[in-house]
Design a protein around this motif. Structure first.
Motif, PDB file in Angstrom:
ATOM      1  N   ALA A 180       0.959  -1.411  -0.145  1.00  0.00           N
ATOM      2  CA  ALA A 180       0.000  -0.048   0.037  1.00  0.00           C
ATOM      3  C   ALA A 180       0.991   1.264  -0.074  1.00  0.00           C
ATOM      4  O   ALA A 180       2.094   1.002   0.361  1.00  0.00           O
ATOM      5  CB  ALA A 180      -1.132  -0.052   1.146  1.00  0.00           C
ATOM      6  N   LEU A 205       1.023   5.526   0.975  1.00  0.00           N
ATOM      7  CA  LEU A 205       0.211   6.313   2.250  1.00  0.00           C
ATOM      8  C   LEU A 205       0.473   7.715   1.756  1.00  0.00           C
ATOM      9  O   LEU A 205       1.630   8.137   0.817  1.00  0.00           O
ATOM     10  CB  LEU A 205       1.346   6.502   3.438  1.00  0.00           C
ATOM     11  CG  LEU A 205       1.166   7.250   4.461  1.00  0.00           C
ATOM     12  CD1 LEU A 205      -0.304   7.216   5.066  1.00  0.00           C
ATOM     13  CD2 LEU A 205       2.289   7.416   5.545  1.00  0.00           C
ATOM     14  N   SER A 251      -5.025  11.379  -5.168  1.00  0.00           N
ATOM     15  CA  SER A 251      -5.550  10.021  -4.719  1.00  0.00           C
ATOM     16  C   SER A 251      -6.139   9.238  -5.961  1.00  0.00           C
ATOM     17  O   SER A 251      -6.018   7.854  -6.111  1.00  0.00           O
ATOM     18  CB  SER A 251      -6.638  10.203  -3.691  1.00  0.00           C
ATOM     19  OG  SER A 251      -6.096  10.999  -2.671  1.00  0.00           O
ATOM     20  N   VAL A 256      -3.750   4.565   1.860  1.00  0.00           N
ATOM     21  CA  VAL A 256      -4.282   5.131   2.791  1.00  0.00           C
ATOM     22  C   VAL A 256      -3.974   6.592   3.065  1.00  0.00           C
ATOM     23  O   VAL A 256      -3.150   6.841   2.699  1.00  0.00           O
ATOM     24  CB  VAL A 256      -3.338   4.441   4.139  1.00  0.00           C
ATOM     25  CG1 VAL A 256      -3.766   5.361   5.618  1.00  0.00           C
ATOM     26  CG2 VAL A 256      -3.598   2.935   4.293  1.00  0.00           C
ATOM     27  N   CYS A 257      -5.117   7.526   2.823  1.00  0.00           N
ATOM     28  CA  CYS A 257      -5.157   8.752   2.824  1.00  0.00           C
ATOM     29  C   CYS A 257      -5.334   9.474   3.837  1.00  0.00           C
ATOM     30  O   CYS A 257      -6.297   9.495   4.566  1.00  0.00           O
ATOM     31  CB  CYS A 257      -6.140   9.110   1.692  1.00  0.00           C
ATOM     32  SG  CYS A 257      -6.048   8.486  -0.247  1.00  0.00           S
ATOM     33  N   VAL A 258      -4.332  10.406   4.431  1.00  0.00           N
ATOM     34  CA  VAL A 258      -4.385  11.114   5.706  1.00  0.00           C
ATOM     35  C   VAL A 258      -4.826  12.432   5.291  1.00  0.00           C
ATOM     36  O   VAL A 258      -4.127  13.243   4.468  1.00  0.00           O
ATOM     37  CB  VAL A 258      -3.191  10.954   6.506  1.00  0.00           C
ATOM     38  CG1 VAL A 258      -3.129  11.804   7.622  1.00  0.00           C
ATOM     39  CG2 VAL A 258      -2.782   9.689   6.702  1.00  0.00           C
ATOM     40  N   ARG A 262      -8.429   3.752   1.676  1.00  0.00           N
ATOM     41  CA  ARG A 262      -8.946   4.018   3.169  1.00  0.00           C
ATOM     42  C   ARG A 262      -8.528   5.515   3.514  1.00  0.00           C
ATOM     43  O   ARG A 262      -7.466   5.990   3.444  1.00  0.00           O
ATOM     44  CB  ARG A 262      -8.343   3.003   4.324  1.00  0.00           C
ATOM     45  CG  ARG A 262      -8.421   3.224   5.777  1.00  0.00           C
ATOM     46  CD  ARG A 262      -7.734   2.525   6.414  1.00  0.00           C
ATOM     47  NE  ARG A 262      -7.912   2.696   7.853  1.00  0.00           N
ATOM     48  CZ  ARG A 262      -8.683   1.962   8.563  1.00  0.00           C
ATOM     49  NH1 ARG A 262      -9.504   0.999   8.094  1.00  0.00           N
ATOM     50  NH2 ARG A 262      -9.070   2.414  10.065  1.00  0.00           N
ATOM     51  N   GLU A 274      -8.197   8.514   6.378  1.00  0.00           N
ATOM     52  CA  GLU A 274      -8.113   8.568   7.842  1.00  0.00           C
ATOM     53  C   GLU A 274      -7.926  10.071   7.969  1.00  0.00           C
ATOM     54  O   GLU A 274      -7.150  10.830   7.735  1.00  0.00           O
ATOM     55  CB  GLU A 274      -6.884   7.876   8.318  1.00  0.00           C
ATOM     56  CG  GLU A 274      -6.938   6.452   8.103  1.00  0.00           C
ATOM     57  CD  GLU A 274      -5.998   5.410   8.590  1.00  0.00           C
ATOM     58  OE1 GLU A 274      -5.181   6.131   9.384  1.00  0.00           O
ATOM     59  OE2 GLU A 274      -5.956   4.249   8.461  1.00  0.00           O
ATOM     60  N   TRP A 297      -0.950  11.610  13.093  1.00  0.00           N
ATOM     61  CA  TRP A 297      -1.405  10.428  12.754  1.00  0.00           C
ATOM     62  C   TRP A 297      -0.545   9.000  13.185  1.00  0.00           C
ATOM     63  O   TRP A 297       0.524   9.185  13.429  1.00  0.00           O
ATOM     64  CB  TRP A 297      -1.281  10.300  11.275  1.00  0.00           C
ATOM     65  CG  TRP A 297      -1.831   8.869  10.558  1.00  0.00           C
ATOM     66  CD1 TRP A 297      -2.976   8.389  10.265  1.00  0.00           C
ATOM     67  CD2 TRP A 297      -0.772   8.028   9.931  1.00  0.00           C
ATOM     68  NE1 TRP A 297      -2.774   7.355   9.577  1.00  0.00           N
ATOM     69  CE2 TRP A 297      -1.396   6.980   9.463  1.00  0.00           C
ATOM     70  CE3 TRP A 297       0.608   8.042   9.941  1.00  0.00           C
ATOM     71  CZ2 TRP A 297      -0.991   5.890   8.771  1.00  0.00           C
ATOM     72  CZ3 TRP A 297       1.457   6.892   9.346  1.00  0.00           C
ATOM     73  CH2 TRP A 297       0.376   5.683   8.887  1.00  0.00           C
ATOM     74  N   SER A 313       0.472   4.889  12.783  1.00  0.00           N
ATOM     75  CA  SER A 313       0.240   3.955  11.783  1.00  0.00           C
ATOM     76  C   SER A 313      -0.365   2.622  12.154  1.00  0.00           C
ATOM     77  O   SER A 313      -0.530   1.681  11.387  1.00  0.00           O
ATOM     78  CB  SER A 313       1.660   3.532  11.076  1.00  0.00           C
ATOM     79  OG  SER A 313       2.666   3.008  12.030  1.00  0.00           O
ATOM     80  N   ARG A 343       1.469  -0.390  10.844  1.00  0.00           N
ATOM     81  CA  ARG A 343       1.962  -0.559   9.319  1.00  0.00           C
ATOM     82  C   ARG A 343       2.985   0.327   8.721  1.00  0.00           C
ATOM     83  O   ARG A 343       3.376   1.024   9.084  1.00  0.00           O
ATOM     84  CB  ARG A 343       0.620   0.435   8.694  1.00  0.00           C
ATOM     85  CG  ARG A 343      -0.938  -0.645   8.973  1.00  0.00           C
ATOM     86  CD  ARG A 343      -2.254   0.332   8.731  1.00  0.00           C
ATOM     87  NE  ARG A 343      -2.338   1.430   9.503  1.00  0.00           N
ATOM     88  CZ  ARG A 343      -3.045   2.521   9.307  1.00  0.00           C
ATOM     89  NH1 ARG A 343      -4.072   2.358   8.285  1.00  0.00           N
ATOM     90  NH2 ARG A 343      -3.208   3.462   9.865  1.00  0.00           N
TER      91      ARG A 343
END
Length: 264
Positions: A39, A41, A51, A62-64, A85, A87, A94, A96, A99
């Motif tokens: 994945a 980030l 994205s 995984v999008c912050v 996903r 977050e 943040w 992890s 992860r």
């Protein structure tokens, strides 16, 4: 409100007006990262301008995103991609949860991350050999007469660093050559010492905005969002008059400047 989080006030406008990223840039990042199913980030994902093209090519993400209003639009824009996903939260806070990622990417957002911590955070989020991809979309005006007329408006109102502030010709041919504007991460990354295989790539596109879309783009920028509302409306109205007097829009040279590195 922090300047980095004023975009949520106009999340829908941001999503509609902001330019996206070149398909060739996305392909370059994925070829470099060689994720092999790992994945990625994304830091400061906004409404998903970067994205979506990564997710559309099957990249698990995984999008912050620190702003809840931007994150809401991001979720809507990526709902068709089960590998995404979202977050909510700042990258500095943040967690992890154990992860580790094969790629960390930041699309016109890395400059908002705490400069004292960002390379530590990136390093800790990545597997050994994991890639970092940081990119921005600077642009320059092609018409010198229009550039001069817009500069008069900006000078009158103290606007600094608008997208039309530079002629396209000032950017030269080197990625990160932003007419003296700081922010290109190569030197900072090199000093850190934990990353290798540093690369810089530039992609070019000609882009025309009609007056309405360009005003929407300006209104989504932090330097305009922080202005008092009456002043912001005055600046945008004067900008519109200039654009209408010069053919009803603006022609730009649009650059996508990409910086790549990987964990040693």
């Amino acid at each position: 409100m922090a300047r980095a989080q004023v975009f949520g006030e106009v999340a829908e406008l941001y999503d509609a007006a902001r330019p996206g990223y070149a398909d060739a840039l996305v392909a370059e990042v994925l070829a470099y990262a060689a994720l092999g199913g790992r994945a990625a980030l994304e830091v400061g994902a906004g409404t998903g301008k970067a994205s979506v093209p990564f997710a559309a090519l099957g990249t698990p993400l995984v999008c912050v995103e620190p702003d809840s209003r931007m994150a809401e639009v991001l979720r809507r824009n990526t709902v068709r991609y089960p590998g995404v996903r979202v977050e909510h939260g700042g990258f500095e806070e943040w967690r992890s949860g154990g992860r580790r990622f094969g790629l960390l990417l930041a699309a016109t957002s890395w400059h908002w991350v705490d400069p004292e911590r960002r390379w530590d955070l990136a390093h800790d989020a990545l597997v050994p050999g994991g890639a970092v991809a940081l990119f921005w979309n600077p642009q320059g005006v092609r018409d010198a007469e229009l550039h001069a007329a817009l500069a008069e408006v900006d000078q009158r109102h103290g606007i600094v660093g608008a997208p039309h502030a530079e002629m396209a010709s000032t950017y030269g041919d080197v990625p990160g050559n932003w007419a003296g504007v700081p922010g290109w991460p190569e030197e900072e990354c090199r000093r850190d010492g934990r990353f290798t295989d540093l690369r810089a790539v530039r992609f070019r596109q000609e882009r025309r905005y009609d007056t309405g879309r360009y005003l929407g783009y300006l209104a989504s920028l932090s330097r305009y969002r922080v202005l008092p509302p009456d002043l912001r409306e005055q600046v945008l109205a004067e900008t519109a008059r200039v654009l209408e007097a010069h053919g009803g829009g603006i022609d730009t040279e649009h650059f996508s400047d990409l910086f790549l590195a990987r964990v040693r």
